[in-house]
Motif scaffolding. Structure first.
Motif: not given
Ligand SMILES: O=C(O)CC[C@@H](O)C(=O)O
Ligand SMILES: [Zn+2]
Length: 583
Positions: A423, A466-467, A434, A384, A373, A425, A432, A115, A369
């Motif tokens: 959204y 994490e990306h 977007n 993102k 993305p 974790h 995240h 990403l 969930r």
């Molecule tokens: O697209 C994204 O911004 C997050 C993608 C992925 O890390 C997720 O948690 O769904």
């Protein structure tokens, strides 16, 4: 005891010493030699992207390579004229050794699900696809240790170990196409990080082709090994810039025999913060995911997901939380989840809640969930931001952005941005954001950056949870890492990849730019002419370019024109005749 003095916010590095080193462009002569290393017909290695033709590379077959030259979001585009697909570690090593000798840059590519543009070429690097390196080497059902080629698809591995009662310690929305090697190279986090932790803990060993073609055979299956430096850690999250991962040894946890999922509607983000410790205390070890998404995410999914995603609630809620349990006793876990739901409702900690009753419903709730993305991608050009920060700050930035854009009249139907969704974790402090725009433009990006990075730096967060940094955030590393850290990284890079052939332009490594000379109005490639651009967004001006090869290259040019325009990926970075182009 005196209170500790507040730490100044980390800032972007003011200066950054460019690394020296050059690379040359691939030419038609290299193709048969590469083909010989792979026992592959030369014609299947070379294609005709228009810029390649302009560079004088013989056109052969265009269509096939397009997919390797752009990312999933269509944000980053390269112009590689050559993709190789080695079938063994020895073939990877031979290709890398050859490219190192010829000073040809390479970009390792896994499932191309990244990403941040880390897996696609910037210019004309040779793409080394790991797709044909896809064998499961071994699985030890006693210890749960899996050894697999880097090109194995995550879901294939998960199904394989499931037969013996195990599961992969990571789970991502892209599991059906991402490669385990790419997961490790980017240190992917995913949906079950909360329970199973980072790849830094789960990976036991790696096999890596180094930038000179040597193979670092570190495919250990030992849980404990204290002999010297733990070198594999260096490659986990290095995004293919200091070596190319060809094999992975990983510990897999026991697969829970009973899963269940619940989704709650909540009135505020503060309610989520109250909920999280309560859920942890109630469910204990069986809690395997605690995800959140806001109302705007739910709306996006309802309107744009490819599959039908039914909103399970009668009313709309400002926030939603999805929790997953994975245990060994279905009845027991279901009862625990039901009593949790009752407790939360009675104490008005949630506004509403639904509990899946079967596997189809579990999958349906997860889609709410996991489809965010993809829905954002279908809605437009999506910017993102993948950020780590204290949990109480996670929604603040989303709201700050919305308020900022609304104030400027930039948010809404037909405006610069159609929506901002948050959204992520909760369990990992990873939000995240977007932001959906009509298209990728420098103007849209300027509304987002550096504002977001500065904000994250102020709260001592990370600009990549994490990306990874990839092509998107390489220059931004200083917002989250100290000068000393970056200096050390550069020393390691210099030692392992002195010619900078491994994935140039990614992480914090400056971009070597192929030099294009404009003679009598026609674009031509100067094969030996590579310079280092010392500033972004510049067009022309030789004095801003560091010439690693010395004056002779510069003197041979009547004029030059370079406009990387990396932020507007719909423009070809190398071939961009601008008005600044010297006459
Ligand atoms: O697209 C994204 O911004 C997050 C993608 C992925 O890390 C997720 O948690 O769904
Ligand atoms: Zn994520």
């Amino acid at each position: 005891m005196a209170a500790a003095a507040p730490q100044p916010p980390r800032r972007r590095l003011a200066t950054e010493a460019p690394l020296s080193g050059t690379y040359t462009s691939l030419t038609a002569e290299h193709i048969p030699e590469l083909a010989a290393l792979l026992a592959t017909p030369a014609t299947s290695l070379l294609t005709t992207l228009a810029p390649a033709r302009e560079c004088g590379v013989t056109p052969v077959d265009a269509a096939e390579l397009v997919a390797y030259n752009h990312d999933w979001m269509n944000k980053y585009r390269g112009r590689s004229a050559c993709v190789v697909k080695p079938k063994s570690t020895a073939e990877v090593a031979a290709v890398v050794k050859y490219c190192a000798q010829q000073r040809i840059a390479v970009v390792p590519q896994g499932g191309n699900t990244g990403l941040v543009g880390g897996g696609v070429p910037v210019y004309d690097e040779v793409v080394i696809s790991l797709a044909n390196l896809n064998k499961i080497r071994s699985f030890d059902a006693i210890s749960g240790t899996l050894v697999a080629d880097a090109g194995c698809i995550l879901e294939v591995l998960d199904n394989h170990v499931a037969e013996k009662g195990y599961m992969m310690p990571l789970d991502l929305g892209a599991k059906g196409s991402c490669h385990i090697g790419g997961n490790v190279a980017t240190n992917a986090g995913g949906l079950r990080f909360l329970r199973y932790g980072s790849l830094h803990g789960n990976v036991l060993g790696l096999e890596v082709v180094l930038p000179d073609g040597r193979v670092l055979d570190g495919l250990s299956t030992l849980r404990k090994d204290n002999t010297g430096f733990d070198l594999k850690q260096l490659f986990i999250g290095s995004e293919g810039t200091i070596g190319l991962i060809t094999g992975v040894s990983i510990i897999t946890p026991r697969r829970p025999s009973a899963f269940n999922v619940a989704v709650f509607g909540l009135p505020s983000f503060e309610a989520i913060q109250t909920l999280f410790p309560r859920v942890k205390a109630h469910l204990g070890e069986v809690l395997s995911a605690f995800e959140f998404f806001d109302a705007a995410s739910m709306t996006l999914v309802q309107g744009h997901a490819s599959q039908q995603v039914r909103d399970p609630f009668e009313a709309k809620h400002p926030f939603y939380v999805l929790i997953e349990t994975g245990g060994s006793n279905k009845e027991h876990d279901d009862a625990k989840l039901s009593s949790l739901l009752e407790d939360l409702m009675e104490n008005s900690l949630i506004s509403d809640g639904v509990l899946a009753e079967n596997e189809t419903q579990i999958a349906g709730l997860w889609t709410l969930r996991e489809a965010i993305p993809e829905a954002a991608n279908r809605a437009g050009a999506v910017y993102k931001y993948d950020l780590s920060m204290p949990v109480d700050k996670m929604n603040e930035l989303v709201e700050v952005l919305r308020a900022r854009f609304e104030e400027k009249g930039l948010l809404g139907e037909g405006k610069m941005f159609s929506t901002v969704v948050g959204y992520g974790h909760i369990g990992d402090g990873n939000v995240h954001i977007n932001v959906v725009a009509d298209k990728f433009t420098p103007e849209a990006e300027a509304q987002l950056e550096p504002f977001i990075y500065e904000w994250v730096s102020e709260v001592s967060g990370s600009i990549s949870a994490e990306h990874g940094l990839g092509r998107m955030k390489g220059e931004k590393i200083g917002y989250s890492k100290s000068d000393v850290s970056v200096e050390l990284m550069q020393s390691i890079k210099k030692m392992l990849d002195p010619h900078r052939i491994m994935n140039p332009g990614k992480v914090s490594w400056r971009l070597p730019v192929c030099l294009l000379a404009c003679q009598r109005g026609a674009w031509q490639e100067k094969k030996s002419g590579c310079g280092l651009i010392t500033e972004w967004h510049i067009a022309v001006s030789a004095r801003r370019i560091v010439w690693p090869q010395g004056r002779d290259v510069l003197d041979s040019l009547s004029c030059c024109c370079i406009s990387p325009r990396l932020h507007d990926s719909n423009d070809d970075p190398c071939f961009h005749p601008t008005s600044a182009h010297p006459a």
